[in-house]
Scaffold this motif. Structure first.
Motif, PDB file in Angstrom:
ATOM      1  N   GLN A   1      10.105  -2.756   6.035  1.00 44.10           N
ATOM      2  CA  GLN A   1       9.200  -2.083   5.114  1.00 44.10           C
ATOM      3  C   GLN A   1       8.986  -0.643   5.572  1.00 44.10           C
ATOM      4  N   LEU A   2       9.140   0.316   4.651  1.00 39.62           N
ATOM      5  CA  LEU A   2       8.842   1.712   4.935  1.00 39.62           C
ATOM      6  C   LEU A   2       7.391   1.986   4.590  1.00 39.62           C
ATOM      7  N   LEU A   3       6.694   2.704   5.465  1.00 38.77           N
ATOM      8  CA  LEU A   3       5.303   3.073   5.213  1.00 38.77           C
ATOM      9  C   LEU A   3       5.212   4.547   4.908  1.00 38.77           C
ATOM     10  N   LYS A   4       4.303   4.890   3.996  1.00 38.50           N
ATOM     11  CA  LYS A   4       3.983   6.281   3.686  1.00 38.50           C
ATOM     12  C   LYS A   4       2.615   6.613   4.282  1.00 38.50           C
ATOM     13  N   PRO A   5       2.340   7.905   4.507  1.00 36.33           N
ATOM     14  CA  PRO A   5       1.018   8.272   5.045  1.00 36.33           C
ATOM     15  C   PRO A   5      -0.103   7.721   4.168  1.00 36.33           C
ATOM     16  N   GLY A   6      -1.135   7.193   4.839  1.00 32.62           N
ATOM     17  CA  GLY A   6      -2.261   6.617   4.116  1.00 32.62           C
ATOM     18  C   GLY A   6      -2.068   5.154   3.762  1.00 32.62           C
ATOM     19  N   GLU A   7      -1.043   4.515   4.330  1.00 30.95           N
ATOM     20  CA  GLU A   7      -0.803   3.102   4.076  1.00 30.95           C
ATOM     21  C   GLU A   7      -0.952   2.286   5.361  1.00 30.95           C
ATOM     22  N   THR A   8      -1.317   1.021   5.182  1.00 32.70           N
ATOM     23  CA  THR A   8      -1.426   0.069   6.285  1.00 32.70           C
ATOM     24  C   THR A   8      -0.505  -1.110   6.017  1.00 32.70           C
ATOM     25  N   ALA A   9       0.196  -1.549   7.038  1.00 32.73           N
ATOM     26  CA  ALA A   9       1.037  -2.743   6.939  1.00 32.73           C
ATOM     27  C   ALA A   9       0.471  -3.828   7.841  1.00 32.73           C
ATOM     28  N   ILE A  10       0.415  -5.053   7.313  1.00 33.20           N
ATOM     29  CA  ILE A  10      -0.050  -6.197   8.090  1.00 33.20           C
ATOM     30  C   ILE A  10       1.102  -7.176   8.239  1.00 33.20           C
TER      31      ILE A  10
ATOM     32  N   ALA B   1      -4.698   2.477   3.277  1.00 32.65           N
ATOM     33  CA  ALA B   1      -5.309   2.416   4.606  1.00 32.65           C
ATOM     34  C   ALA B   1      -6.769   2.844   4.574  1.00 32.65           C
ATOM     35  N   ASP B   2      -7.565   2.215   5.412  1.00 31.63           N
ATOM     36  CA  ASP B   2      -8.915   2.688   5.702  1.00 31.63           C
ATOM     37  C   ASP B   2      -8.801   3.520   6.982  1.00 31.63           C
ATOM     38  N   ILE B   3      -8.445   4.790   6.807  1.00 32.64           N
ATOM     39  CA  ILE B   3      -8.148   5.655   7.951  1.00 32.64           C
ATOM     40  C   ILE B   3      -9.342   5.783   8.887  1.00 32.64           C
ATOM     41  N   LYS B   4     -10.534   5.957   8.319  1.00 29.81           N
ATOM     42  CA  LYS B   4     -11.719   6.149   9.154  1.00 29.81           C
ATOM     43  C   LYS B   4     -11.961   4.952  10.069  1.00 29.81           C
TER      44      LYS B   4
ATOM     45  N   GLN C   1      -4.236 -12.481  15.501  1.00 29.78           N
ATOM     46  CA  GLN C   1      -3.180 -13.299  14.902  1.00 29.78           C
ATOM     47  C   GLN C   1      -2.330 -12.528  13.896  1.00 29.78           C
ATOM     48  N   ASN C   2      -2.477 -11.205  13.839  1.00 29.28           N
ATOM     49  CA  ASN C   2      -1.586 -10.385  13.036  1.00 29.28           C
ATOM     50  C   ASN C   2      -1.516  -8.997  13.658  1.00 29.28           C
ATOM     51  N   THR C   3      -0.553  -8.222  13.215  1.00 22.23           N
ATOM     52  CA  THR C   3      -0.372  -6.867  13.721  1.00 22.23           C
ATOM     53  C   THR C   3      -0.561  -5.885  12.572  1.00 22.23           C
ATOM     54  N   THR C   4      -1.426  -4.901  12.793  1.00 23.95           N
ATOM     55  CA  THR C   4      -1.747  -3.921  11.755  1.00 23.95           C
ATOM     56  C   THR C   4      -1.234  -2.554  12.186  1.00 23.95           C
ATOM     57  N   THR C   5      -0.466  -1.920  11.314  1.00 21.25           N
ATOM     58  CA  THR C   5       0.050  -0.579  11.554  1.00 21.25           C
ATOM     59  C   THR C   5      -0.474   0.353  10.479  1.00 21.25           C
ATOM     60  N   THR C   6      -1.130   1.423  10.903  1.00 23.89           N
ATOM     61  CA  THR C   6      -1.692   2.392   9.963  1.00 23.89           C
ATOM     62  C   THR C   6      -1.025   3.740  10.188  1.00 23.89           C
TER      63      THR C   6
ATOM     64  N   VAL D   1       8.382  -1.045  15.273  1.00 26.61           N
ATOM     65  CA  VAL D   1       8.130   0.124  14.437  1.00 26.61           C
ATOM     66  C   VAL D   1       9.047   1.240  14.912  1.00 26.61           C
ATOM     67  N   GLN D   2       9.840   1.772  13.984  1.00 25.67           N
ATOM     68  CA  GLN D   2      10.779   2.836  14.331  1.00 25.67           C
ATOM     69  C   GLN D   2      10.368   4.132  13.644  1.00 25.67           C
ATOM     70  N   VAL D   3      10.317   5.225  14.428  1.00 21.24           N
ATOM     71  CA  VAL D   3       9.899   6.518  13.895  1.00 21.24           C
ATOM     72  C   VAL D   3      10.767   7.625  14.495  1.00 21.24           C
ATOM     73  N   LEU D   4      10.713   8.791  13.865  1.00 17.86           N
ATOM     74  CA  LEU D   4      11.347   9.986  14.418  1.00 17.86           C
ATOM     75  C   LEU D   4      10.291  10.927  14.978  1.00 17.86           C
ATOM     76  N   GLY D   5       9.230  11.122  14.254  1.00 11.95           N
ATOM     77  CA  GLY D   5       8.125  11.959  14.703  1.00 11.95           C
ATOM     78  C   GLY D   5       6.963  11.769  13.753  1.00 11.95           C
ATOM     79  N   THR D   6       5.873  11.215  14.235  1.00 13.55           N
ATOM     80  CA  THR D   6       4.803  10.850  13.321  1.00 13.55           C
ATOM     81  C   THR D   6       3.545  10.474  14.091  1.00 13.55           C
ATOM     82  N   HIS D   7       2.437  10.246  13.351  1.00 17.67           N
ATOM     83  CA  HIS D   7       1.164   9.811  13.926  1.00 17.67           C
ATOM     84  C   HIS D   7       0.805   8.466  13.302  1.00 17.67           C
ATOM     85  N   PHE D   8       0.522   7.474  14.142  1.00 12.70           N
ATOM     86  CA  PHE D   8       0.196   6.151  13.611  1.00 12.70           C
ATOM     87  C   PHE D   8      -0.591   5.351  14.640  1.00 12.70           C
TER      88      PHE D   8
END
Length: 392
Positions: free
Chosen positions: A289-298, A310-313, A268-273, A252-259
């Motif tokens: 794949q680019l992610l936007k806020p409020g999205e989850t990638a599996i 994403a289910d943020i809570k 058996q999988n990796t989840t990024t929110t 996962v590559q970022v410049l400045g963010t919360h995840f």
């Protein structure tokens, strides 16, 4: 049917829906309707409060949805506004349902003493804020045993612990080889910890997890760390030096963010929110794949990266000190519980196929968490030492 503790869904809530809609529309209610409205509102409040002891039930969302479904049925003679009549049979049904709800609440509140078949030979306390910091020279620092203040100094990098339990890296008189020294912060089952990296990025490490990172990012093109398990990141902005989190299945590559990244081997999988900013995910097949806020990638063993809302809570519950289950099987839930309470899980008989939803603090003893899960009567538990047996 999924196991949710909820008093809603009967005729009494439809009656309350109609009464509230009429009153909101400015239509005058007669004395009987006013009394019925007050009574049903009190029942709704009591029911929600009782159930909130065990379940995070979103009453506001539920009732907002009901009100959106209101359809006018009849025009009042003295007004151009349409009025929805309260029929006698609905009043009778509402009264009966209300009595059922009141009795049901009493049963829920008494269930721990009367109906729960759990057996606790002992109780198990919640996990603690603790971790092990391993320096490049192999020295291990058990953080729970150290007071606040300086822990170590290596290649001009000062490592200290704050009063509120956070490991902090800061530059003192840095030497050139500091970036070549690898440090590791790790937790075992029943532990969690916070870390401030040399670039002031913050990391929250969940139980049974570890993060490897250089003692300094100075002179490096990328700020690269390696993660196993689960962690939440708040990354300091630096457009010239991307921050990269590497796991077994992705980068996962970022410049400045919360995840948040969950990469436990037993999943058996990796989840990024993603909560804020943007990230680019690259899997082991070099798909991006680019992610936007409020999205989850599996990311799994397949070539594709699955993106969904994403289910943020639920994703952030552990970091906020809670368990939050959202339509999850008992075996999925027990994995989370086993990591936090450092227990062995066994199953007696087939594993229940029921799904559970609920929220409870991670600061509770395990008995309170298991009692909440068993209110559905779908599962029961036996606790012996650090072994928990799950039964239908």
């Amino acid at each position: 049917m999924d196991n949710k503790l909820t008093p809603f869904g009967s005729d009494w809530d439809k009656v309350l829906e109609k009464l509230e809609a009429n009153k909101a529309a400015g239509l005058e209610l007669n004395a009987e309707e006013e009394n019925l409205l007050k009574e049903l509102q009190e029942i709704r409040t009591d029911a929600a409060q009782a159930l909130k002891v065990y379940i995070d039930f979103d009453t506001d969302k539920k009732w907002a949805k009901l009100k959106q479904q209101i359809q006018p049925e009849e025009t009042d003679k003295n007004s151009k506004k349409k009025r929805q009549p309260i029929k006698l049979w609905l009043r009778i049904s509402a009264a009966a349902a209300a009595m059922f709800i009141i009795v049901g609440i009493g049963l829920v509140l008494q269930k721990e003493n009367q109906n729960v078949k759990n057996v606790f030979h002992n109780d198990i306390p919640a996990g603690i804020a603790s971790a092990t910091l391993t320096l490049d020279n192999g020295k291990k620092i058990i953080l729970s045993n150290d007071n606040s203040g300086q822990l170590a100094s290596e290649s001009g990098i000062l490592i200290s612990k704050s009063a509120d339990g956070e490991v902090i890296y800061s530059i003192k008189n840095q030497t050139e080889n500091a970036a070549n020294k690898t440090h590791t912060l790790s937790t075992v089952n029943g532990q969690t910890y916070r870390l401030q990296l040399p670039d002031q990025s913050k990391v929250w490490l969940n139980a049974a997890s570890s993060i490897k990172f250089p003692a300094s990012f100075a002179g490096l093109k990328n700020r690269k760390v390696e993660l196993t398990g689960e962690a939440y990141f708040e990354i300091s902005k630096d457009k010239d030096h991307p921050f990269i989190v590497k796991t077994d299945q992705q980068e996962v590559q970022v410049l400045g963010t919360h995840f948040n990244i969950n990469s436990y081997e037993d999943k058996q999988n990796t989840t990024t929110t993603l909560l804020e900013g943007s990230v680019k995910i690259t899997n082991e097949h070099q798909k991006q794949q680019l992610l936007k806020p409020g999205e989850t990638a599996i990311v799994s063993n397949t070539a594709n990266i699955l993106v969904s809302p994403a289910d943020i809570k639920s994703s952030m519950a552990w970091k906020n000190g809670d368990f939050r289950f959202n339509e999850e099987r008992i075996d999925e839930i027990m994995l989370k519980i086993s990591r936090w309470y450092d227990i062995e899980i066994t199953y007696h008989g087939p594993i229940s196929k029921e799904k559970f939803s609920g929220k409870i603090s991670r600061n509770k003893n395990i008995s309170e968490v298991l009692n909440m899960l068993s209110y559905s009567n779908a599962v029961n538990f036996i606790v012996e030492g650090r072994r928990v047996t799950v039964m239908q």
